[in-house]
Design a protein around this motif. Structure first.
Motif, PDB file in Angstrom:
ATOM      1  N   MET A   1       0.856  -1.171   0.000  1.00  0.00           N
ATOM      2  CA  MET A   1       0.000   0.000   0.000  1.00  0.00           C
ATOM      3  C   MET A   1       0.906   1.238   0.000  1.00  0.00           C
ATOM      4  N   THR A   2       0.599   2.162  -0.848  1.00  0.00           N
ATOM      5  CA  THR A   2       1.369   3.397  -0.908  1.00  0.00           C
ATOM      6  C   THR A   2       0.932   4.350   0.205  1.00  0.00           C
ATOM      7  N   VAL A   3       1.734   5.370   0.421  1.00  0.00           N
ATOM      8  CA  VAL A   3       1.381   6.388   1.406  1.00  0.00           C
ATOM      9  C   VAL A   3       0.082   7.078   0.988  1.00  0.00           C
ATOM     10  N   SER A   4      -0.032   7.367  -0.295  1.00  0.00           N
ATOM     11  CA  SER A   4      -1.248   8.015  -0.800  1.00  0.00           C
ATOM     12  C   SER A   4      -2.479   7.144  -0.583  1.00  0.00           C
ATOM     13  N   GLU A   5      -2.353   5.857  -0.838  1.00  0.00           N
ATOM     14  CA  GLU A   5      -3.483   4.943  -0.632  1.00  0.00           C
ATOM     15  C   GLU A   5      -3.875   4.887   0.844  1.00  0.00           C
ATOM     16  N   ALA A   6      -2.873   4.832   1.714  1.00  0.00           N
ATOM     17  CA  ALA A   6      -3.150   4.784   3.151  1.00  0.00           C
ATOM     18  C   ALA A   6      -3.826   6.069   3.620  1.00  0.00           C
ATOM     19  N   LEU A   7      -3.388   7.198   3.076  1.00  0.00           N
ATOM     20  CA  LEU A   7      -4.013   8.477   3.428  1.00  0.00           C
ATOM     21  C   LEU A   7      -5.481   8.478   3.022  1.00  0.00           C
ATOM     22  N   GLU A   8      -5.766   8.086   1.797  1.00  0.00           N
ATOM     23  CA  GLU A   8      -7.156   8.077   1.334  1.00  0.00           C
ATOM     24  C   GLU A   8      -8.012   7.131   2.168  1.00  0.00           C
ATOM     25  N   ALA A  33       2.060  13.070   0.581  1.00  0.00           N
ATOM     26  CA  ALA A  33       1.954  11.618   0.399  1.00  0.00           C
ATOM     27  C   ALA A  33       2.447  11.202  -0.983  1.00  0.00           C
ATOM     28  N   ALA A  34       2.056  11.933  -2.009  1.00  0.00           N
ATOM     29  CA  ALA A  34       2.498  11.618  -3.370  1.00  0.00           C
ATOM     30  C   ALA A  34       4.019  11.743  -3.483  1.00  0.00           C
ATOM     31  N   ALA A  35       4.575  12.767  -2.864  1.00  0.00           N
ATOM     32  CA  ALA A  35       6.031  12.937  -2.904  1.00  0.00           C
ATOM     33  C   ALA A  35       6.731  11.808  -2.152  1.00  0.00           C
ATOM     34  N   LEU A  36       6.179  11.411  -1.022  1.00  0.00           N
ATOM     35  CA  LEU A  36       6.771  10.307  -0.259  1.00  0.00           C
ATOM     36  C   LEU A  36       6.692   8.997  -1.031  1.00  0.00           C
ATOM     37  N   ASP A  37       5.660   8.841  -1.836  1.00  0.00           N
ATOM     38  CA  ASP A  37       5.526   7.628  -2.642  1.00  0.00           C
ATOM     39  C   ASP A  37       6.614   7.515  -3.704  1.00  0.00           C
ATOM     40  N   THR A  38       7.125   8.637  -4.154  1.00  0.00           N
ATOM     41  CA  THR A  38       8.032   8.600  -5.301  1.00  0.00           C
ATOM     42  C   THR A  38       9.496   8.847  -4.966  1.00  0.00           C
ATOM     43  N   THR A  39       9.792   9.470  -3.838  1.00  0.00           N
ATOM     44  CA  THR A  39      11.187   9.804  -3.563  1.00  0.00           C
ATOM     45  C   THR A  39      11.950   8.629  -2.969  1.00  0.00           C
ATOM     46  N   ASP A  41      15.214   9.649  -1.896  1.00  0.00           N
ATOM     47  CA  ASP A  41      16.214  10.448  -1.207  1.00  0.00           C
ATOM     48  C   ASP A  41      15.933  10.461   0.294  1.00  0.00           C
ATOM     49  N   ARG A  42      16.870   9.969   1.067  1.00  0.00           N
ATOM     50  CA  ARG A  42      16.696   9.850   2.513  1.00  0.00           C
ATOM     51  C   ARG A  42      16.390  11.199   3.166  1.00  0.00           C
ATOM     52  N   ASN A  43      17.098  12.239   2.778  1.00  0.00           N
ATOM     53  CA  ASN A  43      16.870  13.561   3.376  1.00  0.00           C
ATOM     54  C   ASN A  43      15.479  14.084   3.065  1.00  0.00           C
ATOM     55  N   VAL A  44      15.019  13.836   1.857  1.00  0.00           N
ATOM     56  CA  VAL A  44      13.667  14.260   1.474  1.00  0.00           C
ATOM     57  C   VAL A  44      12.641  13.456   2.279  1.00  0.00           C
ATOM     58  N   LEU A  45      12.859  12.153   2.415  1.00  0.00           N
ATOM     59  CA  LEU A  45      11.946  11.318   3.202  1.00  0.00           C
ATOM     60  C   LEU A  45      11.834  11.820   4.639  1.00  0.00           C
ATOM     61  N   ILE A  46      12.966  12.155   5.215  1.00  0.00           N
ATOM     62  CA  ILE A  46      12.959  12.622   6.603  1.00  0.00           C
ATOM     63  C   ILE A  46      12.216  13.952   6.714  1.00  0.00           C
ATOM     64  N   ARG A  47      12.542  14.905   5.841  1.00  0.00           N
ATOM     65  CA  ARG A  47      11.913  16.223   5.912  1.00  0.00           C
ATOM     66  C   ARG A  47      10.414  16.149   5.611  1.00  0.00           C
ATOM     67  N   LEU A  48      10.080  15.484   4.504  1.00  0.00           N
ATOM     68  CA  LEU A  48       8.661  15.392   4.135  1.00  0.00           C
ATOM     69  C   LEU A  48       7.879  14.519   5.112  1.00  0.00           C
ATOM     70  N   ALA A  89       9.925   4.077   7.542  1.00  0.00           N
ATOM     71  CA  ALA A  89      11.110   3.708   8.323  1.00  0.00           C
ATOM     72  C   ALA A  89      11.949   2.692   7.556  1.00  0.00           C
ATOM     73  N   GLU A  90      11.284   1.741   6.908  1.00  0.00           N
ATOM     74  CA  GLU A  90      11.997   0.740   6.123  1.00  0.00           C
ATOM     75  C   GLU A  90      12.741   1.400   4.955  1.00  0.00           C
ATOM     76  N   ARG A  91      12.092   2.352   4.290  1.00  0.00           N
ATOM     77  CA  ARG A  91      12.746   3.069   3.195  1.00  0.00           C
ATOM     78  C   ARG A  91      13.973   3.837   3.687  1.00  0.00           C
TER      79      ARG A  91
END
Length: 95
Positions: A1-8, A33-39, A41-48, A89-91
């Protein structure tokens, strides 16, 4: 399940639905959520991830936010949002 799917899924499970006054924060959460689904980059994941979590708390879609509203202890070990946090967290750990 993607972040976007979980949000919806979480938004659709809100007992009273989404208040129209909250639509801006819902749209922002969808962007994050859409950005988290596609990135990857660890720094982007942490910030977003932190910004996304803030949106979720504003919408009372985290265990802590629900507990603050309802009081008492909340066990959300199988919630869609718990799975999203685990996936993020796994990502982070694999990147």
């Amino acid at each position: 399940m993607t972040v976007s799917e979980a949000l919806e899924k979480a938004l659709s499970a809100l007992p009273d639905g989404v208040d129209q006054r909250d639509e801006a924060i819902v749209q922002l959460a969808r962007v994050y959520a859409a950005a988290l689904d596609t990135t990857k980059d660890r720094n982007v994941l942490i910030r977003l991830g932190a910004e996304y979590q803030s949106c979720l708390e504003t919408l009372h879609l985290t265990p802590r936010a629900r507990q603050a509203v309802k009081g008492g202890k909340s066990d959300d070990s199988s919630s869609p949002l718990k799975r999203v946090r685990d996936e993020l967290a796994e990502r982070r750990n694999s990147g």
